[in-house]
Motif scaffolding. Structure first.
Motif, mmCIF file in Angstrom:
data_model
loop_
_atom_site.group_PDB
_atom_site.id
_atom_site.type_symbol
_atom_site.label_atom_id
_atom_site.label_comp_id
_atom_site.label_asym_id
_atom_site.label_seq_id
_atom_site.Cartn_x
_atom_site.Cartn_y
_atom_site.Cartn_z
ATOM 1 N N ILE A 5 60.505 25.813 4.642
ATOM 2 C CA ILE A 5 60.619 26.926 5.584
ATOM 3 C C ILE A 5 59.516 27.949 5.343
ATOM 4 O O ILE A 5 58.962 28.513 6.282
ATOM 5 C CB ILE A 5 62.008 27.579 5.444
ATOM 6 N N MET A 26 63.829 22.466 0.851
ATOM 7 C CA MET A 26 63.992 23.078 2.169
ATOM 8 C C MET A 26 63.422 24.489 2.182
ATOM 9 O O MET A 26 62.802 24.906 3.157
ATOM 10 C CB MET A 26 65.463 23.118 2.548
ATOM 11 N N ASN A 27 63.640 25.237 1.087
ATOM 12 C CA ASN A 27 63.116 26.600 1.037
ATOM 13 C C ASN A 27 61.596 26.597 1.078
ATOM 14 O O ASN A 27 60.995 27.397 1.787
ATOM 15 C CB ASN A 27 63.600 27.303 -0.231
ATOM 16 N N LYS A 72 66.697 31.277 4.762
ATOM 17 C CA LYS A 72 67.066 30.743 3.443
ATOM 18 C C LYS A 72 68.460 31.195 3.051
ATOM 19 O O LYS A 72 69.225 30.433 2.454
ATOM 20 C CB LYS A 72 66.052 31.209 2.403
ATOM 21 N N ALA A 116 67.784 23.200 8.315
ATOM 22 C CA ALA A 116 66.456 23.490 7.766
ATOM 23 C C ALA A 116 65.372 22.864 8.629
ATOM 24 O O ALA A 116 64.352 23.500 8.926
ATOM 25 C CB ALA A 116 66.359 22.975 6.338
ATOM 26 N N LEU A 127 71.002 29.058 4.758
ATOM 27 C CA LEU A 127 71.126 27.760 4.093
ATOM 28 C C LEU A 127 71.874 27.909 2.769
ATOM 29 O O LEU A 127 72.689 27.061 2.404
ATOM 30 C CB LEU A 127 69.744 27.156 3.839
#
Lengths: 476, 178
Positions: free
Chosen positions: A122, A118-119, A77, A247, A80
């Motif tokens: 993941i 995206m977080n 993270k 990601a 990113l």
């Protein structure tokens, strides 16, 4: 569940708060300089979020295993976040232009929500959260690709992105529903225990891999990439090619290493074929491109093929190499896109021919572009070399010598077309080169950060060691 | 005897529903008039809710009927009426596309069906339990295992983002005020 437990979701919660604050600012600030305030506020907030991300964090699982976090998740993270911050700084000039000045809030808010998605993707511990994160990371991007009001190509890019992502989501969901049907669970941990080699389960894996391959734009699922990259605004193109792709690779790697660890021989075969196709076809098509955005689109397809080399090894070194390469790739690609954005925003020129004789008029931009392209090609002094080196080592360690040989040949091919651009800037003569212009503060800042990153990450071995301490291999 | 009769009637209902779903799905994607496609889709969605009723998922079936068959089809028809002419016909597809499409679909069907038939599904040992609103509501707001409060909240962010996305796509006219 205690209140402190929410600290585990630090990245997501901070970004959500940021998005809400931007929304509040849009609603409540009634000032002539509203847009400048919103831009400044969001970049300040993103910087704070990025810095807080590096503080030591508790790890564990939440919501009955739907949300998991470990040092490695936090690291991904953070990688990113860094890229996201650079993209936002690069966008400032473009956001200031007359066409976009009244829509700054929408741009920043949508971009933030994709990062939240995206977080969550993941950190997902089950396929439901994974899918929701994936959609949250894709749908707003389609609107952003169609952001240019008066450009038909931009609208086309938006439509193409949303249709191809809908198709890939459909294939992915069909695969997930087969996984659920054969194992009776959507939680990664439970599936990993019972997932076997029945034909239906292998078909489920292939559907899942095909859906992910669309998102990472791996050959033969890459056909949407070039058109979308060309039509979308430059900043969104760089975001798509770096952050979205990064990601998707990260979560694909996590799922392969955990959920599908029982069928590791199967997925290594699949990734082998995809990797060879992606590197070769991406490179061969990149040679023919004239538009720089299309050129970088195909080069980014080829880079995704290199990334798969780290994924295929299935070792701790492989995961380290992938994260390390992704970090370097963020800096080198964003440097290249930063230069293209600066030139495109000032002159509107995007073709390789227009760059003839750029060194004579804009030496600094040409040098930065050269460094970025050298890093993408993997030439020693810059960080890209170390990234590729570790990827190749990871694959060779597991005995994939043929694959590494093909990758090296492809790296040589890629050197040729990256140098074509360098040749245009330094050697080719032009009667009407792009005139000298002075970049604004935000563009310069982002480019300086990228160039620093290109050198620091390559030479500071502490970064590689840090990533390695967080990574893991196949879990048996 | 009675049991066998009940089973067969269930099977007959299943065959009818699935035949309707398959037939109208094919019609939806092959018709050249867009309004007809929307209408055919309605039949697909209604028959799907029939299958949910057969599985004793009353709530899911009701949601399928009201939300998809009721709400979404009406929305689709509205947007068709607002954006295009009802009588407009799409261009005929070339025979090459049809041929390749058919081959691809048949191959896909063969691969999927053979692998599904080969798999040994385990019959559930759990007793059939009516899933009432209380259970659904509780698990929607449950934060433990098999609870759905996190997806529920993430969807709200997704919907907010989708609304803003729709606004920037629709807001094409240049605003003269700053």
């Amino acid at each position: 569940m205690k209140f402190e437990d929410f600290l585990l979701m630090r990245h997501e919660l901070l970004l959500t708060i940021t998005a809400m604050l931007i929304l509040m600012a849009e609603i409540f600030i009634d000032n002539k300089n509203k847009n400048a305030i919103i831009r400044g506020l969001s970049i300040a907030l993103f910087s704070i979020v990025t810095i807080i991300g590096f503080l030591p964090a508790p790890t564990g699982a939440l919501f009955g295993g739907m949300y998991v976090t470990s040092g490695m998740h936090v690291l991904m993270k953070n990688v990113l976040n860094i890229g996201f911050l650079i993209v936002c700084i690069q966008s400032v000039k473009w956001l200031k232009s007359d066409n976009n000045n009244d829509r700054n809030f929408e741009y920043l808010m949508l971009l933030t929500s994709t990062l939240i998605g995206m977080n969550f993707m993941i950190s997902s511990g089950d396929f439901l959260m994974f899918y929701l994160g994936l959609e949250l990371a894709t749908i707003p991007i389609a609107a952003l690709a169609a952001f240019e009001r008066f450009s038909q190509k931009s609208a086309e890019a938006g439509v193409k992105l949303i249709l191809s992502s809908a198709l890939s989501s459909g294939i992915l969901l069909y695969g997930i529903s087969m996984i659920y049907g054969t194992t009776g669970s959507i939680y990664f941990i439970d599936i990993a225990k019972t997932f076997g080699t029945a034909p239906l389960q292998i078909l489920a894996f292939i559907f899942f891999a095909a859906g992910m391959a669309f998102k990472i734009s791996v050959v033969p699922f890459h056909l949407w990439t070039a058109d979308v990259y060309e039509g979308a605004p430059v900043n969104i193109t760089s975001y798509l090619s770096v952050i979205s792709k990064g990601a998707a690779v990260f979560i694909f790697m996590i799922v392969l290493f955990t959920v599908f660890r029982q069928i590791v021989n199967m997925w290594q075969d699949v990734i082998y074929i995809l990797s060879v196709l992606t590197m070769t076809i991406g490179n061969l098509f990149a040679i023919r491109q004239q538009n720089l955005k299309r050129f970088l689109a195909f080069s980014s397809i080829a880079q995704a093929g290199f990334l798969l080399l780290g994924v295929i090894s299935g070792t701790q070194l492989g995961m380290t190499a992938v994260i390390y390469f992704a970090l370097i790739y963020i800096f080198s690609n964003l440097a290249a896109f930063g230069v293209i954005a600066a030139i495109s925003n000032t002159t509107g020129k995007e073709n390789i021919k227009d760059y003839d004789g750029l060194y004579a008029t804009n030496p600094k931009l040409s040098l930065i572009m050269t460094l970025a392209l050298f890093s993408l090609a993997g030439i020693p002094p810059v960080a890209g070399f170390f990234g590729k080196f570790f990827l190749f080592t990871a694959a060779a360690q597991q005995g994939f010598y043929m694959l590494v040989l093909i990758a090296v040949i492809n790296a040589v091919i890629s050197l040729y077309y990256y140098l074509l651009v360098v040749k245009a800037m330094f050697i080719n003569k032009s009667d009407s080169p792009i005139a000298y212009f002075k970049s604004d503060f935000s563009t310069r800042l982002s480019l300086i950060v990228c160039v620093l990153g290109l050198f620091v990450i390559g030479f500071a071995s502490i970064i590689f060691e840090y990533i390695r301490s967080m990574s893991f291999g196949l879990l048996f | 005897m009675e049991k066998i009769l009940a089973l067969t009637s269930n099977q007959i209902m299943f065959i009818i529903f699935s035949a309707v779903i398959v037939m109208f799905s094919i019609l939806t994607v092959t018709t050249r008039r867009i309004l007809r496609a929307a209408t055919y889709l309605l039949f697909v969605l209604v028959s799907t809710s029939g299958i949910y009723f057969m599985l004793q998922y009353q709530f899911l079936a009701a949601v399928q009927l009201t939300l998809y068959a009721g709400g979404i089809v009406v929305l689709i028809i509205f947007s068709i009426l607002l954006t295009s002419h009802i009588n407009q016909k799409f261009e005929a597809v070339s025979w090459k596309t049809i041929a390749f499409g058919t081959i691809a679909s048949i191959l896909g069907i063969v691969v999927c069906i053979t692998s599904i038939l080969q798999f040994q599904f385990k019959a559930s040992t759990l007793a059939i339990q009516e899933i009432n609103m209380k259970i659904i509501g509780r698990s929607l707001l449950n934060y433990g295992e098999n609870g759905f409060v996190l997806p529920f909240e993430v969807i709200s962010i997704l919907l907010l983002a989708a609304m803003i996305a729709a606004i920037i796509i629709a807001k094409k006219v240049k605003d003269t005020k700053i």
